[in-house]
Design a protein around this motif. Structure first.
Motif, PDB file in Angstrom:
ATOM      1  N   VAL A 136      32.483  26.965  27.897  1.00 44.95           N
ATOM      2  CA  VAL A 136      31.811  26.089  26.946  1.00 44.95           C
ATOM      3  C   VAL A 136      31.207  26.962  25.858  1.00 44.95           C
ATOM      4  CG1 VAL A 136      29.886  24.483  26.623  1.00 44.95           C
ATOM      5  CG2 VAL A 136      31.346  24.300  28.650  1.00 44.95           C
ATOM      6  N   SER A 163      39.487  16.573  27.712  1.00 44.82           N
ATOM      7  CA  SER A 163      38.739  17.623  28.401  1.00 44.82           C
ATOM      8  C   SER A 163      37.723  17.029  29.361  1.00 44.82           C
ATOM      9  CB  SER A 163      38.013  18.519  27.381  1.00 44.82           C
ATOM     10  OG  SER A 163      36.973  17.798  26.740  1.00 44.82           O
ATOM     11  N   VAL A 167      27.009  20.593  26.302  1.00 50.71           N
ATOM     12  CA  VAL A 167      28.279  20.072  26.804  1.00 50.71           C
ATOM     13  C   VAL A 167      28.355  20.439  28.280  1.00 50.71           C
ATOM     14  CG1 VAL A 167      30.780  20.291  26.683  1.00 50.71           C
ATOM     15  CG2 VAL A 167      29.461  20.196  24.582  1.00 50.71           C
ATOM     16  N   GLY A 168      28.229  19.457  29.155  1.00 54.39           N
ATOM     17  CA  GLY A 168      28.272  19.729  30.580  1.00 54.39           C
ATOM     18  C   GLY A 168      26.897  19.831  31.198  1.00 54.39           C
ATOM     19  N   VAL A 189      34.193  18.729  31.777  1.00 55.46           N
ATOM     20  CA  VAL A 189      33.447  19.893  32.249  1.00 55.46           C
ATOM     21  C   VAL A 189      33.203  19.755  33.749  1.00 55.46           C
ATOM     22  CG1 VAL A 189      31.339  21.251  32.037  1.00 55.46           C
ATOM     23  CG2 VAL A 189      32.371  20.232  30.010  1.00 55.46           C
ATOM     24  N   THR A 205      41.690  26.178  31.540  1.00 58.76           N
ATOM     25  CA  THR A 205      40.221  26.200  31.530  1.00 58.76           C
ATOM     26  C   THR A 205      39.741  27.117  30.412  1.00 58.76           C
ATOM     27  OG1 THR A 205      40.037  28.067  33.071  1.00 58.76           O
ATOM     28  CG2 THR A 205      40.148  25.852  34.025  1.00 58.76           C
ATOM     29  N   ASN A 238      35.037  24.237  31.208  1.00 59.75           N
ATOM     30  CA  ASN A 238      35.691  23.192  30.426  1.00 59.75           C
ATOM     31  C   ASN A 238      37.176  23.147  30.801  1.00 59.75           C
ATOM     32  OD1 ASN A 238      35.276  21.117  28.466  1.00 59.75           O
ATOM     33  ND2 ASN A 238      36.482  22.303  27.013  1.00 59.75           N
ATOM     34  N   TYR A 269      35.950  17.885  38.397  1.00 61.41           N
ATOM     35  CA  TYR A 269      36.299  17.522  37.024  1.00 61.41           C
ATOM     36  C   TYR A 269      37.091  16.222  37.047  1.00 61.41           C
ATOM     37  CZ  TYR A 269      41.030  19.241  38.054  1.00 61.41           C
ATOM     38  OH  TYR A 269      42.277  19.421  38.608  1.00 61.41           O
ATOM     39  N   SER A 329      31.459  16.397  23.697  1.00 58.70           N
ATOM     40  CA  SER A 329      32.687  16.903  24.310  1.00 58.70           C
ATOM     41  C   SER A 329      33.237  18.091  23.522  1.00 58.70           C
ATOM     42  CB  SER A 329      33.736  15.786  24.372  1.00 58.70           C
ATOM     43  OG  SER A 329      34.873  16.214  25.077  1.00 58.70           O
ATOM     44  N   GLN A 330      33.938  18.976  24.236  1.00 58.35           N
ATOM     45  CA  GLN A 330      34.561  20.150  23.612  1.00 58.35           C
ATOM     46  C   GLN A 330      36.064  20.086  23.843  1.00 58.35           C
ATOM     47  OE1 GLN A 330      32.865  24.220  24.159  1.00 58.35           O
ATOM     48  NE2 GLN A 330      34.907  24.786  24.888  1.00 58.35           N
ATOM     49  N   THR A 331      36.795  19.688  22.833  1.00 56.51           N
ATOM     50  CA  THR A 331      38.255  19.640  22.883  1.00 56.51           C
ATOM     51  C   THR A 331      38.792  20.159  21.550  1.00 56.51           C
ATOM     52  OG1 THR A 331      38.061  17.626  24.240  1.00 56.51           O
ATOM     53  CG2 THR A 331      40.252  18.172  23.405  1.00 56.51           C
ATOM     54  N   GLY A 365      32.313  15.470  27.824  1.00 58.45           N
ATOM     55  CA  GLY A 365      33.615  15.078  28.289  1.00 58.45           C
ATOM     56  C   GLY A 365      33.530  13.831  29.134  1.00 58.45           C
TER      57      GLY A 365
END
Length: 591
Positions: A394, A335, A404-405, A337, A391, A313, A372, A219-221, A36
């Motif tokens: 992950v 997003s 991720v993060g 993290v 939120t 996240n 964040y 990234s996680q979106t 992210g």
């Protein structure tokens, strides 16, 4: 996605602009990642700054292409066009970065002029990192796969592995000031062919590799696009970032698995702006301020104790002005993290300080632990919008090179339930700052019964005890007397807030010292420095033996050196004589 209530809360603060930065590692495809936003974050002891994303030393890095052909089906001109198309994706108005071609390398790089030395690969002089002032990014056309095989192992260039080894990227020079100086991209010519889709797939992989060497993390979106649960909509697929960790496999070419695969999503643009931000009124020709018609949203995710909660996240949806709640978007836009700027690995008493590259990543400032930053949230049509903050955990698949993060070795499930909050009204350049606590999160950080290294607590007569690794860097200490000719098995099981065994919270490690061993030394008797080697879920074990009576000191810590209110554990020591028990005797605490 739950619908939020319609109560609007306006919480704004002034965002202090962050200086930008970058980190390095050879074979960057296997390096750890943050998500992210920045791929790397500075910290001691290697870096001279702390908590700053690693970026290029110049906003205009140049790439130089191999003068040879990429393969028998893709000549030099076609290869250059492919590279130019992949690089051009990252030239956007809202970031200072300008990525362009600077010319050609001095020679076609192949197995004839590149080889492995004692300290790694050795390339021709103009490709080496010492030549960074003249040539920042070297793009090698590996026409016969020899360079890919040299770096990744014999057979790595085989066309059967093109989804993994079509493009190899390496950031091979990052200086202590936190700047990237040099990088190399290797295009595997064996992954090209007569089918145009083969070249498009290589271009897609190269585009993502450019993002990595520019300093972007995964990234996680809208992760349901990857998991297929719930089944994604077209809009959600359009907002699934280019920098997603793992591709969808829907056929031989993964670029075909998403719509408009060569278009950056808002989340990619947000991450790029975090690294190469254009402040208000500072845009040059062809550029615009990063927050023109956009918002920046930042703050902290906290436990009720006040400690920041890493690894959450934080995602945002938008609500257009003057519309009903039914108009709230069903997709996430951007997003971040929490704790992405904080320490990745702190070391622990069992294995000692982390001297790896991970041990120099991230700030030691506790204010970054749950921080964040949603750096650029584009506005919907109109003069203002409302933002819906949520939120989520992950994805546990996103570890190691796909992390991720800040939690790389293992993801950590957030404590409590995921809040859904509505904030507004935000116009262009608005920069709200919101701290919040997740619902029903762990609220206890009482470690008073743990003992300390200098004054360990005696193990109970039953041989069982429990505790809490709370507070970053906290470790728990116990003392134990053993008789001669005994074996001892120590077991520590990580537990969640409800007391269930889990591998998604603490990563317990165990050390055993003689009571007379110096404080701060590594275990003098035995140590289990890798978590989860036991037979049961969440369990770490350590077995050792004693021929003489001994007084022991036992230490329990998190493998990463972490500590938080939801890091519960249960411990047990099992003692046995060297001979098999007789007459129905059981091995136990007093044997």
């Amino acid at each position: 996605m739950a619908r939020p209530d319609t109560i609007l809360r306006i919480q704004c603060n002034v965002w202090l602009q962050t200086f930008l930065f970058v980190l390095f590692c050879w074979f960057a495809t296997a390096a750890t990642a943050w998500a992210g936003g920045p791929r790397w974050v500075t910290g001691p002891p290697y870096f001279t700054t702390s908590g700053v994303p690693v970026v290029w030393y110049t906003n205009q890095p140049l790439y130089f292409t191999d003068p040879g052909n990429l393969s028998s089906t893709v000549n030099h001109a076609a290869a250059d066009a492919l590279v130019a198309a992949a690089a051009a994706v990252w030239n956007v108005p809202t970031a200072t970065l300008v990525l362009s071609q600077g010319g050609a390398l001095d020679e076609h790089v192949s197995g004839a002029n590149a080889f492995l030395g004692s300290n790694g690969p050795i390339f021709p002089a103009d490709v080496q990192s010492s030549n960074y002032l003249a040539k920042q990014i070297a793009v090698i056309y590996d026409s016969d796969g020899s360079i890919t095989d040299l770096l990744l192992g014999n057979g790595a260039s085989d066309p059967s592995g093109c989804l993994q080894n079509g493009v190899t990227e390496s950031v091979d020079s990052i200086v202590p000031a936190g700047f990237i100086q040099h990088a190399i991209l290797i295009l595997n010519g064996r992954c090209t062919g007569h089918a145009p889709q083969q070249q498009m797939q290589l271009q897609y992989q190269l585009m993502r590799a450019f993002g990595r060497l520019l300093g972007l993390g995964w990234s996680q979106t809208n992760d349901n696009v990857f998991t297929d649960s719930p089944q994604p909509t077209f809009d959600q697929a359009m907002f699934w970032p280019v920098m997603h960790p793992i591709d969808i496999i829907c056929g031989p070419y993964t670029y075909q698995c998403l719509p408009q695969p060569f278009t950056l999503r808002p989340d990619d643009l947000s991450a790029l702006a975090q690294l190469y931000f254009i402040d208000q009124g500072q845009a040059g020709p062809g550029k615009t301020d990063s927050l023109l018609n956009a918002n920046l949203f930042s703050g902290h995710v906290n436990f009720p104790t006040g400690e920041g909660m890493q690894g959450v996240n934080v995602v945002v949806r938008r609500w257009a002005q003057f519309t009903l709640p039914s108009a709230i978007e069903d997709r996430y836009t951007v997003s971040s993290v929490s704790g992405a700027l904080f320490r990745q690995s702190n070391g622990n008493p069992v294995s000692g300080p982390d001297t790896s590259f991970a041990g120099s990543q991230g700030s030691q400032n506790s204010s970054d632990e749950g921080y964040y930053l949603l750096d650029r949230i584009p506005m919907l049509p109109g003069t203002w919008q409302v933002l819906i903050l949520e939120t989520e955990p992950v994805n546990p698949l996103y570890t190691g090179q796909y992390a991720v993060g800040p939690y790389v070795a293992n993801t950590v499930t957030p404590s409590g339930s995921d809040p859904v909050s509505t904030y507004g009204i935000f116009g262009s350049y608005a920069q709200p700052f919101v701290d919040f606590v997740t619902n029903d999160a762990a609220a206890d950080c009482n470690t008073g019964t743990d003992g300390t290294e200098a004054a360990p607590a005696a193990v109970t007569p039953s041989g069982w005890w429990s505790g809490l690794l709370c507070g970053y860097g906290h470790s728990a200490w116990s003392s134990l007397s053993v008789k001669a000719n005994r074996s001892a098995t120590f077991e520590v099981t990580a537990e969640d807030e409800q007391g269930f065994a889990t591998s998604a919270k603490a990563m317990p490690v165990i050390g055993v010292w003689n009571a007379t061993d110096a404080l701060g030394s590594l275990p003098g008797v035995a140590g289990a420095g890798e978590a989860f080697d036991g037979d049961a879920n969440g369990m770490t074990t350590l077995t050792t033996a004693f021929t003489q009576p001994n007084q022991l000191r036992i230490g329990i810590a998190d493998q990463r050196g972490d500590g938080r209110p939801d890091f519960n554990y249960e411990a047990r020591v099992h003692l046995c004589g060297f001979a098999e028990p007789r007459n129905g005797e059981r091995c136990g605490r007093h044997d």
